[in-house]
Design an enzyme around this catalytic site. Sequence first.
Site, PDB file in Angstrom:
ATOM      1  N   LYS A 153      32.120  25.290  37.113  1.00 31.21           N
ATOM      2  CA  LYS A 153      33.558  25.009  37.123  1.00 31.21           C
ATOM      3  C   LYS A 153      34.142  25.351  38.494  1.00 31.21           C
ATOM      4  O   LYS A 153      34.878  24.572  39.088  1.00 31.21           O
ATOM      5  CB  LYS A 153      34.227  25.833  36.017  1.00 31.21           C
ATOM      6  CG  LYS A 153      35.707  25.641  35.904  1.00 31.21           C
ATOM      7  CD  LYS A 153      36.270  26.447  34.739  1.00 31.21           C
ATOM      8  CE  LYS A 153      37.776  26.535  34.844  1.00 31.21           C
ATOM      9  NZ  LYS A 153      38.376  27.368  33.816  1.00 31.21           N
ATOM     10  N   GLU A 181      24.986  32.804  41.740  1.00 33.31           N
ATOM     11  CA  GLU A 181      23.686  32.493  41.129  1.00 33.31           C
ATOM     12  C   GLU A 181      23.421  30.989  41.149  1.00 33.31           C
ATOM     13  O   GLU A 181      22.331  30.528  41.513  1.00 33.31           O
ATOM     14  CB  GLU A 181      23.652  32.970  39.670  1.00 33.31           C
ATOM     15  CG  GLU A 181      23.684  34.469  39.492  1.00 33.31           C
ATOM     16  CD  GLU A 181      25.105  35.004  39.307  1.00 33.31           C
ATOM     17  OE1 GLU A 181      26.048  34.426  39.885  1.00 33.31           O
ATOM     18  OE2 GLU A 181      25.261  36.008  38.582  1.00 33.31           O
ATOM     19  N   GLY A 225      35.441  28.120  30.827  1.00 34.14           N
ATOM     20  CA  GLY A 225      34.000  27.843  30.929  1.00 34.14           C
ATOM     21  C   GLY A 225      33.299  27.928  29.580  1.00 34.14           C
ATOM     22  O   GLY A 225      32.505  27.044  29.217  1.00 34.14           O
ATOM     23  N   ARG A 226      33.585  28.974  28.810  1.00 39.27           N
ATOM     24  CA  ARG A 226      32.869  29.163  27.537  1.00 39.27           C
ATOM     25  C   ARG A 226      33.345  28.199  26.451  1.00 39.27           C
ATOM     26  O   ARG A 226      32.813  28.208  25.336  1.00 39.27           O
ATOM     27  CB  ARG A 226      32.998  30.615  27.080  1.00 39.27           C
ATOM     28  CG  ARG A 226      34.407  31.165  27.035  1.00 39.27           C
ATOM     29  CD  ARG A 226      34.405  32.682  26.949  1.00 39.27           C
ATOM     30  NE  ARG A 226      35.754  33.253  27.016  1.00 39.27           N
ATOM     31  CZ  ARG A 226      36.396  33.562  28.148  1.00 39.27           C
ATOM     32  NH1 ARG A 226      35.810  33.322  29.318  1.00 39.27           N
ATOM     33  NH2 ARG A 226      37.587  34.108  28.120  1.00 39.27           N
ATOM     34  N   GLU A 258      33.283  37.708  25.826  1.00 36.81           N
ATOM     35  CA  GLU A 258      34.047  37.462  27.055  1.00 36.81           C
ATOM     36  C   GLU A 258      35.503  37.127  26.693  1.00 36.81           C
ATOM     37  O   GLU A 258      36.428  37.437  27.449  1.00 36.81           O
ATOM     38  CB  GLU A 258      33.415  36.331  27.888  1.00 36.81           C
ATOM     39  CG  GLU A 258      33.901  36.312  29.321  1.00 36.81           C
ATOM     40  CD  GLU A 258      33.136  35.345  30.225  1.00 36.81           C
ATOM     41  OE1 GLU A 258      33.267  34.128  30.036  1.00 36.81           O
ATOM     42  OE2 GLU A 258      32.414  35.808  31.137  1.00 36.81           O
ATOM     43  N   HIS A 317      11.430  41.037  10.457  1.00 36.21           N
ATOM     44  CA  HIS A 317      10.267  41.870  10.784  1.00 36.21           C
ATOM     45  C   HIS A 317      10.574  42.746  11.982  1.00 36.21           C
ATOM     46  O   HIS A 317       9.674  43.197  12.685  1.00 36.21           O
ATOM     47  CB  HIS A 317       9.056  40.969  11.020  1.00 36.21           C
ATOM     48  CG  HIS A 317       8.767  40.130   9.814  1.00 36.21           C
ATOM     49  ND1 HIS A 317       7.975  40.576   8.778  1.00 36.21           N
ATOM     50  CD2 HIS A 317       9.253  38.928   9.436  1.00 36.21           C
ATOM     51  CE1 HIS A 317       7.954  39.657   7.822  1.00 36.21           C
ATOM     52  NE2 HIS A 317       8.724  38.638   8.213  1.00 36.21           N
ATOM     53  N   LYS A 367      31.194  41.487  40.635  1.00 40.70           N
ATOM     54  CA  LYS A 367      30.830  40.464  41.636  1.00 40.70           C
ATOM     55  C   LYS A 367      31.172  40.971  43.031  1.00 40.70           C
ATOM     56  O   LYS A 367      30.387  40.807  43.975  1.00 40.70           O
ATOM     57  CB  LYS A 367      31.596  39.159  41.371  1.00 40.70           C
ATOM     58  CG  LYS A 367      31.173  38.423  40.117  1.00 40.70           C
ATOM     59  CD  LYS A 367      31.969  37.123  39.999  1.00 40.70           C
ATOM     60  CE  LYS A 367      31.802  36.503  38.623  1.00 40.70           C
ATOM     61  NZ  LYS A 367      32.645  35.360  38.381  1.00 40.70           N
TER      62      LYS A 367
HETATM   63  O1  F6P Z   1      31.533  35.338  35.666  1.00 34.61           O
HETATM   64  C1  F6P Z   1      31.953  34.835  34.464  1.00 34.61           C
HETATM   65  C2  F6P Z   1      32.143  33.359  34.553  1.00 34.61           C
HETATM   66  O2  F6P Z   1      33.286  33.063  35.281  1.00 34.61           O
HETATM   67  C3  F6P Z   1      32.206  32.720  33.163  1.00 34.61           C
HETATM   68  O3  F6P Z   1      33.443  32.837  32.576  1.00 34.61           O
HETATM   69  C4  F6P Z   1      31.776  31.330  33.476  1.00 34.61           C
HETATM   70  O4  F6P Z   1      31.412  30.608  32.331  1.00 34.61           O
HETATM   71  C5  F6P Z   1      30.625  31.596  34.412  1.00 34.61           C
HETATM   72  O5  F6P Z   1      31.042  32.715  35.178  1.00 34.61           O
HETATM   73  C6  F6P Z   1      30.224  30.470  35.308  1.00 34.61           C
HETATM   74  O6  F6P Z   1      31.286  30.050  36.104  1.00 34.61           O
HETATM   75  P1  F6P Z   1      31.238  28.677  36.867  1.00 34.61           P
HETATM   76  O7  F6P Z   1      31.133  27.587  35.862  1.00 34.61           O
HETATM   77  O8  F6P Z   1      32.497  28.624  37.659  1.00 34.61           O
HETATM   78  O9  F6P Z   1      30.017  28.695  37.761  1.00 34.61           O
END
Ligand code: F6P
Length: 545
Positions: free
Chosen positions: A204, A210, A265-266, A351, A382, A510
């Site tokens: 987003k 990452e 995002g979620r 979250e 189990h 972060k």
């Molecule tokens: O760090 C949390 C977050 O902002 C989430 O809310 C989000 O889904 C995820 O990182 C990934 O964010 P992006 O889609 O901007 O890479």
Amino acid sequence: MTARALLSDLPAYTALKEHAVKLQYASLEGLFNADSNRADTFTASAAGLHLDYSKHLLSSSALASLLDLAEQAGVQHGIEALFTGAHVNNTEDRPALHTLLRASSGGGQEDRFLEVQRARERMQVMAQKLYRGEHTGYSGKTITDVINIGIGGSDLGPRLVTQALKPFQGTVQCHYVSNVDPADLLDTLANLDAASTAFIICSKSFRTEETLANGLAARNWMLNAGATTAQLDKHFLAVTTNLQAARDFGIPEENCLPMWDWVGGRYSVWSAVGLSCAIAVGWDRFSEFLAGAEAMDQHFRNSAAHCNLPLLMSLLEIWYCIFFHASNHVVLPYDHSLQRFPDFLQQLTMESNGKRVSADGRELDYATAPVLWGSAGTMGQHSFHQLLHQGTLLCPVDFILPLNTHTKAAQQHRILVANCLAQSRTLMVGRSLEDATNALMKRGLDEDKAATLAPHLVMPGNRPSSVITMASLDPGTLGALLALYEHRTYCSGLLWRINSFDQWGVELGKEISTEILGQLAGTNDGSTMDAATDRLIKLWKDAQR
Ligand code: F6P
């Protein structure tokens, strides 16, 4: 914003405290004995899902007080606010219009709906081209594998949906890479041919460390395999709100699908974030997935509180969390294809509602989101079910059970179903000391030995669980299931007085990680942290020599 009464200030809160005192030692079997209709009364259905919440520490009068609480908290008003685009995400001053992404009409949000439709059309073209094997790579080979690179909401939703809809899978395999640990990408690439692989960089913000690091590594892999820079366009797509950053990364605008800041995002799998799902199962199935969610939306918006599935499930969450001090919630899908569901729900619920101040900034004097965990049945039986049955923690459970299997392995599926129903019943009935002693004596133990061992076999029972069933897990019921939990999460946020759509708690980590990275890379040597972190940084540096 105007200050709303906190949950603990509402009249029904006091009544619920009293109900909880009475019900905490109630016998669930006793509740069934007292009401021969209980198994029917404490149920509700919508959008192909059926909720059985009869095995809860709940009386009709306690349920009535929970419904009063919802009314006093203004939940119905909050639901309307969600659908009509009010700025329910007040700390970021924006709406949360994920429902518009699966809507078949604008419902007052015509401009935004037009944007959604345009994006859907472009997404459909891209997805169908790949699904039908019409998209070729730098050497002319058909793309057979698509890797979605994203994290959090840009990974968990599409990963879950693609896996859950495996029985509907076409010819393109979709893979998911999220961890910045290089092993994640390397393991995924190990058996793939660059010439027939495409990437979706799904972010987003297009700023997530990452995802960008993995995206660059993927780019280098493609170049090292023989693609030229100009040919990368055939292999890289993006989904983002940040077109400029995607362009800077080297992905041309025609390869980018939009997102909007009014979708969290979620809550975004319904948007182009679900592109990999549409590639995996085709556009028709993806449309059915959206339609299933829309059916749940309509139910949520239009149904009375006493039969409103998301609201009822939310009230149960509040009930146990606040009045029984349950700090865990367990979700157990008895369907292997839903094994990622708990992971998805962790981000959705924790979250969204893992917060300690109200939307208007006041510290809350009651517990909020419980820890959510679980795994696909029967594996947990189990492993951690021992704690569910005999541990000291109260862990309400949601069992999720499709009644039919796509596998055609009827006998194995019968075993799965029997285990699911047995676990829900065992949590309820438990085993008394007398029954445990008798069982041991039947096994041949003498009275003394049976008496010594029996306490270890006692199971207190009266442990609550819901069972959510559906005829089968298909795109429509999957869409409804995800929307059900989205709305449950929102209702709980409304009741807790939380803004469920921000996530400020992830920011500081972060920032500190960026500072530490500077130290590890030697570009920020001057800075010091606390003694423990400094020592660990030194340990890492020493290990590099
Ligand atoms: O760090 C949390 C977050 O902002 C989430 O809310 C989000 O889904 C995820 O990182 C990934 O964010 P992006 O889609 O901007 O890479």
